[in-house]
Design an enzyme around this catalytic site. Structure first.
Site, PDB file in Angstrom:
ATOM      1  N   HIS A  81       0.821  -1.221   0.000  1.00  0.00           N
ATOM      2  CA  HIS A  81       0.000   0.000   0.000  1.00  0.00           C
ATOM      3  C   HIS A  81       0.851   1.267   0.000  1.00  0.00           C
ATOM      4  O   HIS A  81       0.356   2.341  -0.322  1.00  0.00           O
ATOM      5  CB  HIS A  81      -0.990  -0.006   1.168  1.00  0.00           C
ATOM      6  CG  HIS A  81      -0.418   0.304   2.497  1.00  0.00           C
ATOM      7  ND1 HIS A  81      -0.175  -0.659   3.450  1.00  0.00           N
ATOM      8  CD2 HIS A  81      -0.035   1.475   3.060  1.00  0.00           C
ATOM      9  CE1 HIS A  81       0.319  -0.086   4.537  1.00  0.00           C
ATOM     10  NE2 HIS A  81       0.410   1.213   4.323  1.00  0.00           N
ATOM     11  N   ASP A 126      -0.482  -7.592   1.621  1.00  0.00           N
ATOM     12  CA  ASP A 126       0.089  -6.237   1.599  1.00  0.00           C
ATOM     13  C   ASP A 126       1.624  -6.312   1.695  1.00  0.00           C
ATOM     14  O   ASP A 126       2.220  -5.967   2.717  1.00  0.00           O
ATOM     15  CB  ASP A 126      -0.491  -5.424   2.767  1.00  0.00           C
ATOM     16  CG  ASP A 126      -0.117  -3.952   2.709  1.00  0.00           C
ATOM     17  OD1 ASP A 126       0.346  -3.501   1.646  1.00  0.00           O
ATOM     18  OD2 ASP A 126      -0.295  -3.265   3.732  1.00  0.00           O
ATOM     19  N   SER A 224       4.657   1.790   8.082  1.00  0.00           N
ATOM     20  CA  SER A 224       4.287   0.809   7.067  1.00  0.00           C
ATOM     21  C   SER A 224       5.500   0.364   6.281  1.00  0.00           C
ATOM     22  O   SER A 224       6.360   1.160   5.938  1.00  0.00           O
ATOM     23  CB  SER A 224       3.265   1.398   6.096  1.00  0.00           C
ATOM     24  OG  SER A 224       2.005   1.434   6.673  1.00  0.00           O
TER      25      SER A 224
END
Length: 272
Positions: A81, A126, A224
């Site tokens: 992402h 992801d 992330s």
């Protein structure tokens, strides 16, 4: 960068994933997909995370947007992402420093390889690979980390490192890499009553690994892509999301043991 541009980048990239989850309240959403850092951590010792990179956006003066881990001399592991609407020419990685503004070496990217079954909503698989345009030079502060094929045990302590916000209100974004010991949960422990509310958009499966310590400790926006490091220095997870950050709910990672074969086969099929 001017304050206006800084705020604009923060809106576009610090909350990119949050913007997709329109059914959530703004106060609830904290998916670590932009300029974020570990909450409740401490300054990492120099060279303590030689695999760590900062993914930076070139057209915004090398603005930090996500983390990642060096896994080979041309390859970085990160979250899928983080790469939405981004081309290789839009980014560089910074390696070999605990500061996102000083020292280290920047490397251009020439390939982005997102897991073929990645979806944003519901968020699944992801995980992604970045190939650098040239070989990464290894030193005592720049080293590859092994992708785990075995999982840490529930209750085991692992390490998370990242840059960005240090508080839940996202007002403090220091320069130095932060590091935090975090505890691995079982899948059952991860599926709290609160997180079950978001099961349609954020399902927790055996492809995930979760950690939790306490309120005011954990991953936050921009962590992330950062690696959960366990089992004698292997990357056991890639940070994907949490709702919200450091407010008493687990942090959720892609479980790398489930993707180790894809990682190796993808690197082999895309040799420079």
């Amino acid at each position: 960068m001017s304050l206006i541009n800084y705020l604009l980048v923060g809106v576009l990239f610090c909350g990119a994933f949050a913007a997709e989850l329109k059914t959530f309240k703004d106060s609830e959403i904290d998916s670590g997909d932009g300029s974020g850092r570990v909450v409740g951590g401490s300054d990492a010792p120099d060279g303590a995370a030689p695999y760590q990179i900062s993914l930076q956006l070139t057209k915004y003066n090398n603005f930090h947007t996500c983390g990642g881990a060096i896994i080979a001399d041309r390859w970085v592991l990160t979250a899928a992402h983080c790469l939405k609407n981004i081309s290789p020419s839009d980014m560089v990685i910074l390696a070999g420093t605990n500061s996102i503004t000083k020292g280290g070496t920047r490397y251009k990217i020439d390939r982005i390889l997102i897991h073929p079954k990645y979806t944003l909503e519901p968020i699944k698989n992801d995980i992604a690979l970045l190939r650098t345009a040239e070989k990464i030079t290894f030193t005592n502060k720049v080293k590859a980390i092994e992708v785990a094929t075995e999982d840490p045990k529930p209750g085991q302590k692992c390490k998370l490192a990242g840059w960005g916000f240090t508080t839940q209100n996202k007002r403090n974004s220091p320069d130095k890499l932060q590091m935090l010991d975090v505890k691995v949960l079982t899948e059952k422990e991860c599926k709290t009553d609160y997180l079950r509310r978001f099961d349609k958009t954020n399902p927790i499966t055996s492809n995930h690994i979760c950690t939790y310590n306490m309120v005011k400790e954990g991953a936050c926006q921009g962590d992330s892509g950062a690696s959960l490091v366990c089992n004698n220095n292997t990357t056991c997870g890639v940070f994907s999301w949490n709702i919200p950050c450091a407010r008493g709910q687990p942090d959720v990672y892609a479980r790398t043991s489930k993707y180790a074969t894809w990682v190796m086969e993808t690197m082999e099929a895309n040799k420079p």
